[in-house]
Scaffold this motif. Structure first.
Motif, short mmCIF file in Angstrom:
data_model
loop_
_atom_site.label_atom_id
_atom_site.label_comp_id
_atom_site.label_asym_id
_atom_site.label_seq_id
_atom_site.Cartn_x
_atom_site.Cartn_y
_atom_site.Cartn_z
N GLU A 46 -0.67 -1.93 -2.29
CA GLU A 46 0.13 -0.75 -2.00
C GLU A 46 -0.64 0.53 -2.28
O GLU A 46 -0.48 1.52 -1.59
N ASP A 51 5.41 4.86 3.82
CA ASP A 51 5.34 4.08 2.60
C ASP A 51 6.03 2.72 2.76
O ASP A 51 5.62 1.74 2.14
N CYS A 68 4.27 -0.80 2.20
CA CYS A 68 4.92 -1.75 1.27
C CYS A 68 5.10 -3.11 1.94
O CYS A 68 4.82 -4.15 1.33
N ALA A 100 1.65 -4.74 2.28
CA ALA A 100 1.15 -5.14 0.96
C ALA A 100 1.82 -6.42 0.50
O ALA A 100 1.16 -7.34 0.01
#
Length: 191
Positions: A117, A137, A141, A144
């Motif tokens: 992340e 984001d 996320c 990740a």
């Protein structure tokens, strides 16, 4: 954590990280003490604490070093695609199998996702996503979590799938080629 350029401190940092990795091959992370690390590195506790605050910080440094190398490798390619990223990812971490195995064996695999992340947004491909997505984001996320969980599963299964295959599979999952959803109406229309 030490951020200077003193050659002696840099050698000590290398000795400490190598000592921890050596100990992790024989002992569980939770059983390793600073005293053990210092004994293995042949350094004083005072030297240890001049470089790192804790053994957790040593692990974070190792991760940071590893992921910086991966980031650099990815940014070397100006036209990094999702396909290249996925294959490069598995190829890179296959080369670092020992470190990843140590993390998994010590129930520290969660650190992979945290570091992914942190580092994925630094890769050019994800910088492009940041420019086009309203909430980048969440994309980072998602990737990740997906990459770390697939990597862990692949390691636990003895890396039984070739890099190209696992890379392509991951790309297909991430791009929606494997999982497609249809509504009940669409499904009944096909009958």
């Amino acid at each position: 954590m030490y951020h200077g350029t003193n050659p002696s401190a840099l050698r000590s940092r290398a000795c400490i990280t190598e000592a921890l990795l050596t100990l992790l091959k024989k002992e569980k992370y939770t059983d390793i003490t600073i005293k053990n690390i210092c004994r293995e590195a042949d350094l004083s506790r005072q030297t240890f604490y001049q470089i790192f605050e804790s053994k957790d910080e040593v692990i974070k440094y190792l991760f940071s070093d590893l992921f910086s190398e991966f980031e650099e490798q990815c940014n070397y390619f100006l036209d990094m695609t999702l396909s290249k990223l996925c294959c490069s990812f598995f190829e890179f971490f296959q080369e670092h199998e020992n470190f990843i195995s140590i993390l998994i064996d010590n129930n520290m695999a969660y650190l992979l996702e945290q570091e992914f992340e942190h580092y994925l947004p630094k890769i050019e491909l994800f910088k492009k996503i940041n420019d086009t997505e309203a909430y980048p984001d969440y994309s980072v996320c998602y990737m990740a979590g997906a990459l770390s969980q697939i990597l862990i599963h692949w390691y636990k299964n003895g890396m039984n799938i070739p890099v190209e295959v696992i890379g392509n599979m991951t790309e297909n999952m991430a791009s929606g080629k494997i999982f497609t959803l249809t509504t009940r109406e669409e499904d009944s229309d096909n009958v």
